[in-house]
Design a protein around this motif. Structure first.
Motif, PDB file in Angstrom:
ATOM      1  N   LEU A  72     -38.451  43.329  39.932  1.00  0.00           N
ATOM      2  CA  LEU A  72     -38.784  41.909  39.810  1.00  0.00           C
ATOM      3  C   LEU A  72     -39.100  41.565  38.355  1.00  0.00           C
ATOM      4  O   LEU A  72     -38.666  40.520  37.843  1.00  0.00           O
ATOM      5  CB  LEU A  72     -39.975  41.568  40.705  1.00  0.00           C
ATOM      6  CG  LEU A  72     -39.696  41.539  42.211  1.00  0.00           C
ATOM      7  CD1 LEU A  72     -40.990  41.405  42.999  1.00  0.00           C
ATOM      8  CD2 LEU A  72     -38.742  40.397  42.568  1.00  0.00           C
ATOM      9  N   ASP A  77     -34.938  38.443  40.591  1.00  0.00           N
ATOM     10  CA  ASP A  77     -34.872  37.097  41.179  1.00  0.00           C
ATOM     11  C   ASP A  77     -33.654  36.315  40.714  1.00  0.00           C
ATOM     12  O   ASP A  77     -33.104  35.491  41.454  1.00  0.00           O
ATOM     13  CB  ASP A  77     -36.139  36.304  40.830  1.00  0.00           C
ATOM     14  CG  ASP A  77     -37.315  36.673  41.710  1.00  0.00           C
ATOM     15  OD1 ASP A  77     -37.093  37.114  42.852  1.00  0.00           O
ATOM     16  OD2 ASP A  77     -38.465  36.527  41.257  1.00  0.00           O
ATOM     17  N   ARG A  78     -33.218  36.552  39.479  1.00  0.00           N
ATOM     18  CA  ARG A  78     -32.077  35.785  38.945  1.00  0.00           C
ATOM     19  C   ARG A  78     -30.796  36.050  39.721  1.00  0.00           C
ATOM     20  O   ARG A  78     -29.852  35.252  39.663  1.00  0.00           O
ATOM     21  CB  ARG A  78     -31.878  36.110  37.463  1.00  0.00           C
ATOM     22  CG  ARG A  78     -32.992  35.602  36.562  1.00  0.00           C
ATOM     23  CD  ARG A  78     -32.585  35.661  35.098  1.00  0.00           C
ATOM     24  NE  ARG A  78     -32.436  37.024  34.618  1.00  0.00           N
ATOM     25  CZ  ARG A  78     -33.406  37.757  34.100  1.00  0.00           C
ATOM     26  NH1 ARG A  78     -34.633  37.257  34.003  1.00  0.00           N
ATOM     27  NH2 ARG A  78     -33.178  38.989  33.667  1.00  0.00           N
ATOM     28  N   ARG A  85     -36.299  30.279  44.607  1.00  0.00           N
ATOM     29  CA  ARG A  85     -37.521  31.028  44.846  1.00  0.00           C
ATOM     30  C   ARG A  85     -37.302  32.536  44.724  1.00  0.00           C
ATOM     31  O   ARG A  85     -38.193  33.326  44.987  1.00  0.00           O
ATOM     32  CB  ARG A  85     -38.086  30.690  46.235  1.00  0.00           C
ATOM     33  CG  ARG A  85     -38.530  29.241  46.344  1.00  0.00           C
ATOM     34  CD  ARG A  85     -39.189  28.961  47.684  1.00  0.00           C
ATOM     35  NE  ARG A  85     -40.355  29.808  47.899  1.00  0.00           N
ATOM     36  CZ  ARG A  85     -41.569  29.561  47.410  1.00  0.00           C
ATOM     37  NH1 ARG A  85     -41.760  28.505  46.639  1.00  0.00           N
ATOM     38  NH2 ARG A  85     -42.583  30.351  47.675  1.00  0.00           N
ATOM     39  N   GLY A  86     -36.112  32.936  44.319  1.00  0.00           N
ATOM     40  CA  GLY A  86     -35.860  34.346  44.106  1.00  0.00           C
ATOM     41  C   GLY A  86     -35.505  35.081  45.383  1.00  0.00           C
ATOM     42  O   GLY A  86     -35.141  34.487  46.406  1.00  0.00           O
ATOM     43  N   SER A 163     -30.470  43.873  40.081  1.00  0.00           N
ATOM     44  CA  SER A 163     -31.269  43.652  38.871  1.00  0.00           C
ATOM     45  C   SER A 163     -30.423  43.804  37.615  1.00  0.00           C
ATOM     46  O   SER A 163     -30.565  43.039  36.657  1.00  0.00           O
ATOM     47  CB  SER A 163     -32.434  44.643  38.836  1.00  0.00           C
ATOM     48  OG  SER A 163     -33.304  44.461  39.935  1.00  0.00           O
TER      49      SER A 163
END
Length: 350
Positions: A72, A77-78, A85-86, A163
């Motif tokens: 995170l 989240d991106r 809101r991820g 990620s």
């Protein structure tokens, strides 16, 4: 905890397997199990211990919640769209998981990968069969074989891939200890455990495995659990996801899932080679490492430590504990001829 029979440098006996049908005097002590245990009080100080909790251990999958915090922080989240809101909590829970290979769990892994246009073919974890017995039986009956998706760490690997894509890092080699993602995860683990990683090895899934003290493992889980009532931070979100979706973290009948279902204010994670950890929002935490790496005593000893700390009836308690479910993992039955003829018993300090 009881240190009977402990020689210098040898962890004490923390559990024993009892077998016998008659009175306590007739029960046979079948096995004695050694291990290291640490329990932290509300202020984070050590309130109980057995063995040397400062000794470095291989934490295996117990650090997955900490790895998720690192993901995170690295921008996971991106992967789920700008301005949103991820990652949803039900998918964040699968990133923290050692899943059983249930259909809903595998669908969650696919969803994490699909968020960045990837598929199970991109997973670097090795092919495996489902960890859950029933899931494995169903898969084999349908003619299936080992697949990377089925490997219990595929949720973590999917989170790592997402990620990397979200942060513009290469996916190839994402499991390399010097990859930017792994360096960020390492930094998060060091921040959570309160000290440097003692060494780097390779976990069973191929991802980096960072050596930390057992007490550091307890502190890291404690810091995640304590964030549950705070702002929407990575720590808070990991704790909330594990509490909301304990069935994603392990699976049906799995010890960590069963503990979270029995005591909903606890977050827990187990790992291979006899490691388990759990914590509450008020700051109580316990971690266990069984010396010979067997799994059978890790959760019973963890449950005993948590009970000794008051984790089941303290300030965190918002409902009744499911004592039947807790007993099933805390005092496992020993069977003979298909019926109960003994039990595994964790030792408590006087």
């Amino acid at each position: 905890m009881n240190g009977t029979g402990c020689a210098a440098g040898v962890p004490p006996v923390v559990a024993e397997v009892l077998r016998g049908r008659a009175s306590e005097a007739d029960v046979l002590v079948e096995s004695r199990i050694r291990g290291t245990v640490v329990g932290l009080g509300p202020d984070g100080t050590v309130e109980l211990s057995a063995g040397d909790p400062g000794a470095v251990i291989s934490p295996r999958s117990t650090v997955k919640p900490m790895q998720a915090v690192g993901m995170l922080a690295a921008g996971l989240d991106r992967a789920f769209g700008p301005g949103g809101r991820g990652i949803p909590p039900e998918l964040l829970a699968i990133v923290c998981s050692s899943h059983s290979g249930e259909h809903t769990q595998l669908a969650a892994v696919r969803a994490v990968l699909a968020a960045v246009g990837r598929t199970p073919a991109d997973l670097a974890c090795p092919p495996d069969l489902p960890l859950g017995r029933l899931a494995c039986e169903r898969h084999l009956a349908a003619g299936g074989g080992p697949e990377p998706l089925l490997m219990n760490c595929s949720g973590k690997h999917a989170g790592m891939i997402a990620s990397c894509v979200a942060s513009g890092w290469p996916v190839d080699g994402y499991q390399d200890p010097d990859h930017p993602l792994q360096l960020r995860i390492r930094a998060s683990i060091e921040e959570l455990v309160g000290g440097p990683v003692a060494g780097t090895a390779v976990d069973g899934c191929g991802a980096p495995l960072f050596g930390i003290p057992l007490v550091g493992l307890a502190r890291g889980m404690r810091r995640i659990a304590q964030a549950a009532s705070g702002p929407r931070s990575p720590r808070q979100r990991v704790a909330a996801a594990m509490r909301a979706f304990p069935d994603r973290v392990g699976g049906p009948g799995r010890p960590d899932t069963e503990l979270m279902l029995a005591v909903p204010w606890i977050i827990a994670k187990d790992g291979a080679e006899g490691v388990s950890v759990a914590a509450t929002a008020s700051g109580l935490a316990a971690a266990v490492k069984i010396e010979d790496g067997s799994q059978r005593a890790a959760m019973p000893v963890l449950v005993a430590a948590l009970r000794r700390l008051g984790a089941f009836d303290g300030p965190d308690a918002v409902d009744e504990v499911d004592e039947v479910r807790l007993a099933a993992i805390g005092v496992p039955k020993v069977l003979g001829g298909g019926v109960e003829v003994g039990r595994l018993r964790a030792f408590l300090a006087p």
